[in-house]
Scaffold this active site. Structure first.
Site, PDB file in Angstrom:
ATOM      1  N   GLU A  13       0.760  -1.218   0.215  1.00 55.90           N
ATOM      2  CA  GLU A  13       0.094   0.327   0.088  1.00 55.90           C
ATOM      3  C   GLU A  13       0.948   1.284   0.064  1.00 55.90           C
ATOM      4  OE1 GLU A  13      -3.642  -0.527   2.488  1.00 55.90           O
ATOM      5  OE2 GLU A  13      -2.506  -2.209   2.865  1.00 55.90           O
ATOM      6  N   SER A 142      -6.665  -2.165   1.947  1.00 58.11           N
ATOM      7  CA  SER A 142      -7.250  -2.468   0.836  1.00 58.11           C
ATOM      8  C   SER A 142      -7.257  -3.905  -0.273  1.00 58.11           C
ATOM      9  CB  SER A 142      -5.357  -1.440   0.094  1.00 58.11           C
ATOM     10  OG  SER A 142      -6.008  -0.381   0.804  1.00 58.11           O
ATOM     11  N   TYR A 210      -8.155   2.613  -5.706  1.00 58.14           N
ATOM     12  CA  TYR A 210      -7.795   3.295  -5.858  1.00 58.14           C
ATOM     13  C   TYR A 210      -7.703   4.401  -6.728  1.00 58.14           C
ATOM     14  CZ  TYR A 210      -5.910   2.122  -0.921  1.00 58.14           C
ATOM     15  OH  TYR A 210      -6.712   2.058   0.213  1.00 58.14           O
ATOM     16  N   ARG A 249     -12.706   3.061  11.210  1.00 58.72           N
ATOM     17  CA  ARG A 249     -13.276   2.918   9.548  1.00 58.72           C
ATOM     18  C   ARG A 249     -13.873   2.097   9.634  1.00 58.72           C
ATOM     19  NH1 ARG A 249     -11.210   3.578   4.888  1.00 58.72           N
ATOM     20  NH2 ARG A 249     -12.608   1.546   3.911  1.00 58.72           N
ATOM     21  N   ASP A 251     -15.968  -1.469   8.072  1.00 56.29           N
ATOM     22  CA  ASP A 251     -16.419  -1.442   6.431  1.00 56.29           C
ATOM     23  C   ASP A 251     -17.492  -2.828   7.017  1.00 56.29           C
ATOM     24  OD1 ASP A 251     -14.584   0.436   5.936  1.00 56.29           O
ATOM     25  OD2 ASP A 251     -13.460  -1.576   4.693  1.00 56.29           O
ATOM     26  N   GLU A 265     -14.508  -5.409   8.435  1.00 58.65           N
ATOM     27  CA  GLU A 265     -12.953  -5.391   8.946  1.00 58.65           C
ATOM     28  C   GLU A 265     -13.543  -3.679   9.068  1.00 58.65           C
ATOM     29  OE1 GLU A 265     -10.072  -4.497   6.414  1.00 58.65           O
ATOM     30  OE2 GLU A 265     -10.662  -4.100   5.000  1.00 58.65           O
ATOM     31  N   ASN A 267     -10.769  -0.922   9.966  1.00 60.52           N
ATOM     32  CA  ASN A 267      -9.433  -0.183   9.774  1.00 60.52           C
ATOM     33  C   ASN A 267      -8.730   1.411  10.565  1.00 60.52           C
ATOM     34  OD1 ASN A 267      -9.221  -0.536   6.609  1.00 60.52           O
ATOM     35  ND2 ASN A 267     -11.748   0.314   6.927  1.00 60.52           N
ATOM     36  N   GLY A 271      -8.001   5.976   4.516  1.00 62.51           N
ATOM     37  CA  GLY A 271      -7.554   6.292   3.486  1.00 62.51           C
ATOM     38  C   GLY A 271      -7.817   7.879   3.667  1.00 62.51           C
TER      39      GLY A 271
END
Length: 303
Positions: A13, A142, A210, A249, A251, A265, A267, A271
């Site tokens: 990443e 990611s 991305y 964050r 998800d 998951e 995070n 990002g």
């Protein structure tokens, strides 16, 4: 305030981290901070030397992936007695390990998909779950390495034979439905975003996340009020259950047909490109990108 920004790193990443880091550098300078950028490479001694030379009041951690968000760099910063943004060593290590995350979330009464960790040999030998199911690296971010095995799919053995993420993998039931995410700042859940991958994407994979045009974000997501409230509540509780700090964050997948909302998951290093999901949600709440970065470094300072 003197701020060192760690970005780059050595994980898959790295390209994302470089963009996140540069955006944070620009934003923190705009807010009047004295910023020292540090591109983290394979020699940790070089990074330590740069940090000691910079002597920052706080470190903005813009690294992603293994060694950047799994507790490794956090341990280095703890050793150097430097305060840093985002979660601490333990929460970072746990959240990066999807199997450990599942265990803690389930213990906190939060919904996760049925699944288990299997060896690569087990995966090569037979389907570990009834299709459709998802195969994930235990400790990558990611969507790196994520594969969906659908009924009639004959790729399972080839995936196992080409596995590059250690000797184990996490397998989980595939949850149909919509891709949702919720950012948390401190004890405040920001909003629910629906992520709509481009029609050419098999799912919300690395390219969908991305590459230009890879996905579209809808914030706030068009959901029944009850579902929005559940997502906000689950994200706050997940942040707390894992011991996260600063911003995180969570998800989700939401299946309209069954009203099932499942956490995929958490995070700990979301990002931070200007168009990333967390900054988008902050902007929706009236928090500019520079203000978000400024909040992160101030939140990281000891009381």
């Amino acid at each position: 305030m003197k701020v060192a920004v760690l970005y780059g790193g050595t994980s898959s990443e790295r390209p994302v981290s470089l963009v996140s880091g540069q955006a944070a550098i620009d934003a923190l300078k705009e807010k009047g901070h004295d910023v020292t950028p540090i591109d983290v490479g394979p020699d940790i001694a070089v990074t330590i030397s740069a940090l000691r030379s910079a002597a920052p009041d706080v470190v903005f951690n813009a690294l992603h992936g293994p060694r950047g968000e799994d507790g490794t760099i956090q341990g280095v910063l703890e050793w150097l007695n430097l305060p840093y943004t985002h979660s601490g060593l333990r929460a970072s290590a746990v959240a990066m390990n999807k199997a450990a995350t599942r265990t803690l979330l389930a213990a906190a009464g939060l919904p996760v998909a049925e699944g288990r960790v299997v060896t690569v040999e087990e995966l090569a030998e037979a389907d570990p779950l009834a299709a459709p199911y998802v195969v994930k690296p235990v400790a990558e971010g990611s969507s790196v390495g994520v594969e969906i095995i659908r009924p009639g799919d004959n790729r399972r053995k080839a995936i196992a034979d080409g596995w590059k993420f250690g000797r184990t993998a996490l397998v989980e039931n595939f949850i149909p439905g919509r891709e949702l995410t919720t950012g948390v700042m401190g004890d405040r859940a920001l909003a629910v975003t629906e992520i709509l991958p481009a029609e050419t994407a098999a799912f919300y994979d690395f390219d969908a996340k991305y590459k230009a045009g890879g996905s579209r974000h809808v914030v706030p997501a068009d959901l029944p009020d009850g579902v929005t409230e559940r997502a906000l509540d689950y994200a706050r509780r997940a942040h707390e259950a894992l011991g996260c700090a600063g911003a995180s964050r969570t998800d989700f997948r939401y299946d309209d047909a069954t009203d099932r909302l499942v956490i995929l998951e958490v995070n700990t290093q979301p990002g931070m490109t200007p168009t990333s999901l967390l900054p988008e949600q902050a902007a929706y709440r009236g928090i500019s990108y520079p203000d978000l970065c400024d909040w992160m470094v101030r939140e990281a300072l000891p009381l």
